[in-house]
Design a protein around this motif. Structure first.
Motif, PDB file in Angstrom:
ATOM      1  N   THR A  48       7.482   0.301   5.046  1.00 41.96           N
ATOM      2  CA  THR A  48       7.364   1.885   4.946  1.00 41.96           C
ATOM      3  C   THR A  48       6.630   2.600   3.977  1.00 41.96           C
ATOM      4  O   THR A  48       5.975   2.190   2.985  1.00 41.96           O
ATOM      5  N   ASN A  49       6.240   3.453   4.480  1.00 38.40           N
ATOM      6  CA  ASN A  49       5.532   4.797   4.000  1.00 38.40           C
ATOM      7  C   ASN A  49       5.924   4.635   2.377  1.00 38.40           C
ATOM      8  O   ASN A  49       5.489   4.564   1.123  1.00 38.40           O
ATOM      9  N   CYS A  94       6.821   1.482  -0.063  1.00 36.61           N
ATOM     10  CA  CYS A  94       5.386   1.969  -0.297  1.00 36.61           C
ATOM     11  C   CYS A  94       5.354   2.045  -1.962  1.00 36.61           C
ATOM     12  O   CYS A  94       5.292   2.002  -2.880  1.00 36.61           O
ATOM     13  N   ARG A  95       5.873   3.880  -1.309  1.00 39.89           N
ATOM     14  CA  ARG A  95       5.513   4.739  -2.382  1.00 39.89           C
ATOM     15  C   ARG A  95       6.647   3.947  -3.525  1.00 39.89           C
ATOM     16  O   ARG A  95       6.692   3.931  -4.842  1.00 39.89           O
ATOM     17  N   ARG A 100       2.591  10.719  -0.536  1.00 34.18           N
ATOM     18  CA  ARG A 100       2.907   9.699   0.906  1.00 34.18           C
ATOM     19  C   ARG A 100       2.073   9.907   1.425  1.00 34.18           C
ATOM     20  O   ARG A 100       0.890   8.952   1.928  1.00 34.18           O
ATOM     21  N   ARG A 134      -0.360   6.330   2.433  1.00 36.75           N
ATOM     22  CA  ARG A 134      -1.164   5.967   3.420  1.00 36.75           C
ATOM     23  C   ARG A 134      -2.096   5.501   3.336  1.00 36.75           C
ATOM     24  O   ARG A 134      -3.312   4.659   3.618  1.00 36.75           O
ATOM     25  N   GLN A 148      -0.159  -1.537  12.126  1.00 35.12           N
ATOM     26  CA  GLN A 148       0.593  -0.105  11.743  1.00 35.12           C
ATOM     27  C   GLN A 148       1.476  -0.058  13.479  1.00 35.12           C
ATOM     28  O   GLN A 148       0.791  -0.458  14.017  1.00 35.12           O
ATOM     29  N   TYR A 192       3.940  -0.970   7.914  1.00 32.19           N
ATOM     30  CA  TYR A 192       2.721  -1.665   8.237  1.00 32.19           C
ATOM     31  C   TYR A 192       2.780  -3.113   8.156  1.00 32.19           C
ATOM     32  O   TYR A 192       3.923  -3.135   7.333  1.00 32.19           O
TER      33      TYR A 192
END
Ligand SMILES: [Zn+2]
Length: 315
Positions: A277-278, A281-282, A290, A294, A304, A313
């Motif tokens: 997920t975002n 990943c962050r 964000r 993305r 997605q 993702y």
């Protein structure tokens, strides 16, 4: 024609990701490296067999590295399957050096190298098992059935094959003899199925491929918290790199890269279950934005699923 290429096994990618991301001196690193060396040798052997299969006439198709699941949940993996509308040929590949011995009475299979003898699963028995399982799999799906032959193939030409049973040599041989062995079946099997049935059969087999995915955390008894996060420097391999206006910079060797983050996202997907997920990943890339994350994920052409905010993702 090659109907399905050989993929690099998932486990090899997972092992590589672990070796990049476990802290230096971790007690499991040696075990992972040993496992990886065996897997890579096996892959090289399979690739060598693939090379010899390129000498087959065009009328044969090849399906590499297919793993199928029967209706009863049994799985079996065939290293290479030579297919034609006349017959199938299932190949079990072994990439071993030294002297291989197939014993007639006990059916034991041993390898001797530097005067050390060691026992292994008999590849002829493995090949015969896959032959039976493939036949069963095809019948379960009410697909047209063809004669299925099977062989054990030794990929290294310097490996000696020995046995006290004459007919073993018809079941196991070096990869370079593959084209001539296939030829012998041409005279034996003259009846074919129609093209439409042949396409249906081969397409269903390829669609049935279920790659083996293992939980490496369980196998090596690792904690998820032991995995180092951050982008790895492609030059000096140190972790993390820092991000400034579209470029990743190494804090140690000061080299820079625009794409180093891709490998980190891939490592995450190989190790943590194939979706990201975002937010995940962050955290993993050490990026606060964000929107930047993305943008980076979309640039990797990942698929997605789900709504924008909670999107997953994946490959
Ligand atoms: Zn560096």
């Amino acid at each position: 024609m090659i109907l399905k290429e050989r993929d690099i096994p998932f486990r090899i990618m997972q092992n590589d990701a672990l070796l990049r991301r476990l802290p230096e001196g971790h007690p499991e690193i040696q075990a992972i490296m040993d496992d990886q060396a065996k897997r890579k040798a096996g892959l090289r052997g399979e690739q060598n067999v693939s090379y010899h299969l390129t000498f087959l006439p065009d009328k044969y198709d090849i399906i590499h590295d297919i793993r199928l699941k029967t209706k009863y949940g049994q799985t079996f993996q065939i290293d290479s399957l030579v297919v034609s509308p006349y017959f199938f040929l299932s190949l079990e590949t072994k990439n071993m050096i030294g002297t291989l011995y197939f014993e007639k009475y006990s059916k034991q299979f041993t390898r001797t190298i530097n005067e050390v003898e060691e026992g292994f699963p008999n590849p002829i028995i493995q090949a015969e098992r896959h032959q039976i399982q493939l036949k069963k799999w095809i019948l379960e799906r009410k697909l047209p059935i063809l004669p299925i032959e099977c062989y054990a193939v030794i990929s290294n030409p310097a490996t000696l094959i020995k046995s006290n049973e004459e007919k073993i040599y018809q079941k196991v041989f070096h990869a370079e003899h593959l084209p001539s062995k296939v030829k012998t079946f041409e005279d034996q099997y003259k009846q074919s199925i129609c093209e439409k049935d042949y396409k249906r059969l081969t397409k269903t087999i390829i669609k049935g491929h279920t790659p083996l995915k293992q939980d490496v955390f369980e196998i090596y008894n690792l904690q998820k918290s032991e995995i180092r996060d951050g982008v790895q420097c492609p030059k000096c391999h140190s972790i993390p790199m820092s991000y400034h206006f579209g470029t990743w910079e190494c804090l140690k060797c000061h080299s820079s890269s625009k794409t180093a983050y891709k490998k980190a996202v891939e490592d995450y997907l190989y190790l943590f279950g194939e979706t990201i997920t975002n937010q995940q990943c962050r955290n993993f890339l050490h990026l606060p934005s964000r929107h930047v994350v993305r943008e980076l994920l979309l640039r990797m052409k990942l698929k997605q699923s789900g709504k924008t905010k909670n999107a997953n993702y994946h490959w």
